[in-house]
Enzyme design. Structure first.
Site, PDB file in Angstrom:
ATOM      1  N   SER A 142      -0.273  -4.715   5.415  1.00 13.12           N
ATOM      2  CA  SER A 142      -0.461  -4.874   6.858  1.00 13.12           C
ATOM      3  C   SER A 142      -1.949  -5.072   7.119  1.00 13.12           C
ATOM      4  CB  SER A 142       0.053  -3.648   7.609  1.00 13.12           C
ATOM      5  OG  SER A 142      -0.660  -2.509   7.205  1.00 13.12           O
ATOM      6  N   ASP A 149      -1.450  -4.375  13.878  1.00  9.70           N
ATOM      7  CA  ASP A 149      -2.173  -3.933  15.067  1.00  9.70           C
ATOM      8  C   ASP A 149      -3.244  -4.963  15.406  1.00  9.70           C
ATOM      9  OD1 ASP A 149      -2.910  -2.322  12.501  1.00  9.70           O
ATOM     10  OD2 ASP A 149      -4.786  -2.416  13.610  1.00  9.70           O
ATOM     11  N   ARG A 181       7.259   1.922   1.284  1.00 10.71           N
ATOM     12  CA  ARG A 181       7.525   0.495   1.486  1.00 10.71           C
ATOM     13  C   ARG A 181       7.978  -0.130   0.157  1.00 10.71           C
ATOM     14  NH1 ARG A 181       8.231  -1.791   6.170  1.00 10.71           N
ATOM     15  NH2 ARG A 181       6.354  -0.777   6.940  1.00 10.71           N
ATOM     16  N   ARG A 192       0.037  -8.779  -3.283  1.00 10.10           N
ATOM     17  CA  ARG A 192      -0.059  -7.697  -2.303  1.00 10.10           C
ATOM     18  C   ARG A 192       0.750  -8.081  -1.069  1.00 10.10           C
ATOM     19  NH1 ARG A 192      -2.113  -3.941   0.978  1.00 10.10           N
ATOM     20  NH2 ARG A 192      -3.280  -4.597   2.823  1.00 10.10           N
ATOM     21  N   GLY A 202       0.818  -1.211   0.000  1.00 10.37           N
ATOM     22  CA  GLY A 202       0.000   0.000   0.000  1.00 10.37           C
ATOM     23  C   GLY A 202       0.852   1.260   0.000  1.00 10.37           C
ATOM     24  N   ARG A 255       8.229  -4.331  12.846  1.00 13.65           N
ATOM     25  CA  ARG A 255       7.526  -4.316  11.552  1.00 13.65           C
ATOM     26  C   ARG A 255       8.503  -4.614  10.419  1.00 13.65           C
ATOM     27  NH1 ARG A 255       4.240  -0.120  13.610  1.00 13.65           N
ATOM     28  NH2 ARG A 255       5.581   1.502  12.774  1.00 13.65           N
ATOM     29  N   ARG A 259       2.053  11.193  -8.552  1.00 15.10           N
ATOM     30  CA  ARG A 259       1.365  11.310  -7.255  1.00 15.10           C
ATOM     31  C   ARG A 259       2.175  10.720  -6.102  1.00 15.10           C
ATOM     32  NH1 ARG A 259      -4.657  12.002  -7.380  1.00 15.10           N
ATOM     33  NH2 ARG A 259      -5.068  12.737  -9.468  1.00 15.10           N
TER      34      ARG A 259
HETATM   35  N1  HPA Z   1      -7.970  -1.643   9.763  1.00 18.60           N
HETATM   36  C1  HPA Z   1      -7.962  -1.577   8.447  1.00 18.60           C
HETATM   37  N2  HPA Z   1      -6.878  -1.743   7.725  1.00 18.60           N
HETATM   38  C2  HPA Z   1      -5.736  -2.005   8.381  1.00 18.60           C
HETATM   39  C3  HPA Z   1      -5.681  -2.094   9.761  1.00 18.60           C
HETATM   40  C4  HPA Z   1      -6.861  -1.898  10.488  1.00 18.60           C
HETATM   41  O1  HPA Z   1      -6.896  -1.975  11.725  1.00 18.60           O
HETATM   42  N3  HPA Z   1      -4.398  -2.348  10.120  1.00 18.60           N
HETATM   43  C5  HPA Z   1      -3.691  -2.428   8.980  1.00 18.60           C
HETATM   44  N4  HPA Z   1      -4.502  -2.209   7.922  1.00 18.60           N
END
Ligand code: HPA
Length: 237
Positions: free
Chosen positions: A90, A206, A24, A87, A20, A219, A43
């Site tokens: 995270s 997370d 990265r 992909r 994303g 990470r 962009r």
């Molecule tokens: N929510 C949505 N997308 C995410 C999250 C999350 O908590 N963590 C990493 N990508």
């Protein structure tokens, strides 16, 4: 040249790793690819092509969410004849079955997005991973020494990071969803439509149940494991 990716024809490899975050993408190019060159900065959504183990590989930022990701995936498939997108993202864990920094290889994705409803006139399409790619990723994860656990299961691709109805994910968790992110459902749908391969591999950054968060160093370490799995899988099929 396409609208959002300013690369000349032929500058993007048939295999694309698809994080994303464009930074990265740069980190992957610098740490994993040989002779990487930037082919687009439109962009700030950076893209690079280099080689890994003798295979040409590109890394392209997708941005966050299904609308942004879909723009880049469509152009990669349509304008640059990309065959395989992996992909590398995270996700937030939705269940205690999954720990921080665990890696999830998504065999399918649920969504609350209107995108698939528009495409399928309200019917429920089931976006699934490319099976040879999924199998190659699982085999790679069994072969490579990893610092974290690997799960194969469902992701939930939500349209709202700041979810206004978090209680609605409960039935999805009860039916096997492991973690939330924001891209996989549309990626799998687009790959199916274009007849190409796609797979999502996500690292838990997370935890929505225990509320833990990763440090930057942690990470980096686990993202490295995920990138190795992605490269091995994408070049094996
Ligand atoms: N929510 C949505 N997308 C995410 C999250 C999350 O908590 N963590 C990493 N990508």
């Amino acid at each position: 040249m396409s609208t959002h990716i300013a690369a000349a024809p032929g500058r993007i490899a048939p295999i694309v790793l698809f994080p994303g975050d464009p930074r990265r993408a740069q980190w992957i190019a610098e740490n994993f690819l040989d002779d990487a060159e930037c082919y687009s900065e439109v962009r700030g959504m950076l893209g690079f092509t280099g080689t890994w183990n003798g295979h040409r590989v590109s890394v392209q930022g997708s941005g966050m969410g299904q609308p942004s990701m879909s723009i880049y995936a469509n152009e990669l498939f349509q304008e640059y004849d990309v065959q395989t997108i992996v992909r590398v993202g995270s996700c937030g864990a939705l269940t205690e079955k999954v720990g921080m920094r665990d890696i999830i290889i998504a065999n399918g994705a649920c969504t609350d997005s209107g995108i698939n409803r528009l495409r399928f006139h309200g019917m429920d399409y089931a976006p699934v991973a490319d099976f040879p790619l999924l199998r190659a990723a699982v085999e790679a994860s069994e072969r490579i020494p990893l610092s974290s656990a690997v799960h194969v299961g469902l992701l939930f691709s939500g349209d709202q990071f700041y979810n206004t109805r978090p209680e609605l994910t409960e039935p999805l968790v009860a039916h096997g969803a492991l973690a939330v992110e924001m891209e996989t459902s549309a990626l799998y749908t687009l790959a199916a439509f274009h007849g190409r391969r796609a797979l999502s591999i996500c690292t838990v950054s997370d935890h929505l149940v225990t509320h833990e968060e990763t440090t930057a160093l942690e990470r980096e370490q686990t993202f490295g494991d995920m990138i190795r799995i992605a490269l091995e899988a994408a070049t094996a099929v």
